[in-house]
Design a protein around this motif. Structure first.
Motif, short mmCIF file in Angstrom:
data_model
loop_
_atom_site.label_atom_id
_atom_site.label_comp_id
_atom_site.label_asym_id
_atom_site.label_seq_id
_atom_site.Cartn_x
_atom_site.Cartn_y
_atom_site.Cartn_z
N GLY A 165 3.68 7.39 2.88
CA GLY A 165 4.35 8.68 2.86
C GLY A 165 5.85 8.57 2.88
O GLY A 165 6.56 9.54 2.58
N GLN A 166 6.36 7.36 3.20
CA GLN A 166 7.80 7.14 3.16
C GLN A 166 8.25 6.94 1.71
O GLN A 166 7.49 6.49 0.86
CB GLN A 166 8.16 5.89 3.96
N ALA A 167 9.50 7.24 1.45
CA ALA A 167 10.09 6.91 0.15
C ALA A 167 10.23 5.41 0.04
O ALA A 167 10.40 4.70 1.05
CB ALA A 167 11.44 7.58 -0.01
N ALA A 168 10.18 4.91 -1.17
CA ALA A 168 10.27 3.46 -1.39
C ALA A 168 11.54 2.89 -0.76
O ALA A 168 11.54 1.77 -0.24
CB ALA A 168 10.23 3.15 -2.88
N ALA B 287 1.21 -0.13 11.10
CA ALA B 287 2.25 -0.24 10.08
C ALA B 287 1.97 0.70 8.91
O ALA B 287 2.88 1.34 8.38
CB ALA B 287 2.37 -1.68 9.61
N LEU B 288 0.71 0.78 8.49
CA LEU B 288 0.34 1.69 7.40
C LEU B 288 0.64 3.13 7.77
O LEU B 288 1.19 3.89 6.96
CB LEU B 288 -1.14 1.54 7.07
N GLU C 289 0.83 -1.21 0.00
CA GLU C 289 0.00 0.00 0.00
C GLU C 289 0.87 1.25 0.00
O GLU C 289 0.55 2.25 -0.68
CB GLU C 289 -0.92 0.00 1.22
N ALA C 290 1.96 1.24 0.75
CA ALA C 290 2.86 2.39 0.77
C ALA C 290 3.54 2.58 -0.59
O ALA C 290 3.73 3.72 -1.04
CB ALA C 290 3.91 2.22 1.86
N LEU C 291 3.90 1.49 -1.26
CA LEU C 291 4.46 1.61 -2.60
C LEU C 291 3.44 2.19 -3.58
O LEU C 291 3.79 3.02 -4.43
CB LEU C 291 4.94 0.24 -3.09
N ALA C 292 2.19 1.75 -3.47
CA ALA C 292 1.14 2.29 -4.33
C ALA C 292 0.98 3.79 -4.09
O ALA C 292 0.85 4.58 -5.04
CB ALA C 292 -0.18 1.56 -4.08
N ALA D 280 13.28 -0.71 6.14
CA ALA D 280 13.79 -0.37 7.47
C ALA D 280 12.66 0.04 8.39
O ALA D 280 12.66 -0.29 9.59
CB ALA D 280 14.83 0.74 7.37
N GLU D 281 11.68 0.75 7.86
CA GLU D 281 10.54 1.17 8.68
C GLU D 281 9.75 -0.04 9.14
O GLU D 281 9.28 -0.09 10.28
CB GLU D 281 9.66 2.12 7.89
#
Length: 284
Positions: free
Chosen positions: A220-223, A214-215, A8-11, A228-229
């Motif tokens: 909002g983080q860079a890929a 986790a979401l 989801e973060a990558l999307a 690490a997150e």
């Protein structure tokens, strides 16, 4: 393996950085990664990226109605690149599987480490044309408590396997199933169809809280920082031999043929260790 929060973060990252750009070309370097032939990969060239979304653990890039769907498998990842080299990469060299060039000179690489290759790329007209997506159960963050109860009531087998079965509940893999079961204080080997009402409530709440937390940390983080997150938030998974952050007991591991799980005996199994052997059963 990237799971629901990471995909989801990558999307979200692609929505912010790729949507509105035009695909210049796609270079395939690992032929076994491409699972479809119609439409061809070359059909994406010249089309605008119009959206990015997630189906379970599948990443879906909408390219003017065609869909570039990716399953990153166990060791795959998406690396965003600025100023991609114009020369095509050499096939079969290193971990690179596919490189997507956008019209502004940026783009991304899909890579996969190790010798066991599972990364899969599909070019389809609708995501439902991907067999793995067609088989998905309800999304882990969309299912409600009653629906989860019905799904588990009809499932014979252990909780660990139920949570990671994508046809039952989509989006949870090895890492977050360990985390959810630890938060719910449930043994990974407890039978899925034998939960009490209180245990079911605890499991559902733990699933929602673990994935939502986790979401919130990752979107909002860079890929490049997502892995690490993810690791920074884990309580038991991949922490064998370290103290449980809840009770201080030593985190234990059960190893199988090609995977392993981690758990806390005090928090999850009444202080009893699980037999660390293939086809493990709870020691009695």
């Amino acid at each position: 393996m990237p799971e629901l929060p990471e995909v989801e973060a990558l999307a979200a990252f692609l929505r912010a950085n790729a949507v509105g750009r035009v695909v210049a070309r796609a270079d395939l370097t690992a032929l076994q990664a491409l699972k479809t032939f119609d439409p061809p990969l070359s059909a994406l060239s010249g089309l605008e990226v119009t959206g990015a979304s997630r189906h379970g653990k599948f990443l879906d890039l909408d390219v003017s109605g065609l869909h570039l769907v990716v399953h990153l498998a166990r060791a795959g990842w998406l690396h965003w690149r600025t100023g991609l080299p114009t020369a095509p990469p050499k096939p079969g060299k290193g971990p690179l599987a596919l490189r997507l060039h956008l019209d502004d000179g940026n783009g991304f690489d899909l890579t996969e480490q190790g010798t066991r290759k599972g990364l899969a790329v599909y070019v389809v007209r609708t995501p439902a044309d991907v067999p793995g997506i067609a088989r998905l159960g309800p999304d882990a963050l969309a299912v409600d408590r009653d629906a989860l109860a019905r799904l588990l009531a009809g499932r014979s087998g252990q909780l660990k396997g139920a949570l990671t079965d994508q046809t039952l509940v989509a989006g949870i893999g090895n890492a977050y199933s360990d985390e959810i079961l630890h938060a719910a204080r449930l043994s990974p080997f407890k039978m899925a169809d034998r939960l009490t009402d209180a245990e079911l409530v605890g499991l559902y709440d733990a699933m929602r809280a673990t994935l939502t937390d986790a979401l919130e940390r990752q979107v909002g983080q860079a890929a490049a920082t997502l892995k690490a997150e993810k690791r920074s938030g884990l309580q038991v998974h991949a922490r064998t031999g370290l103290p449980c952050p809840v009770c201080g007991d030593t985190v234990r591991e059960v190893s199988f043929a090609d995977t392993s799980l981690q758990y806390c005996p005090t928090c999850q199994t009444g202080g009893k260790p699980l037999a660390d052997r293939r086809m493990s059963k709870l020691l009695r």
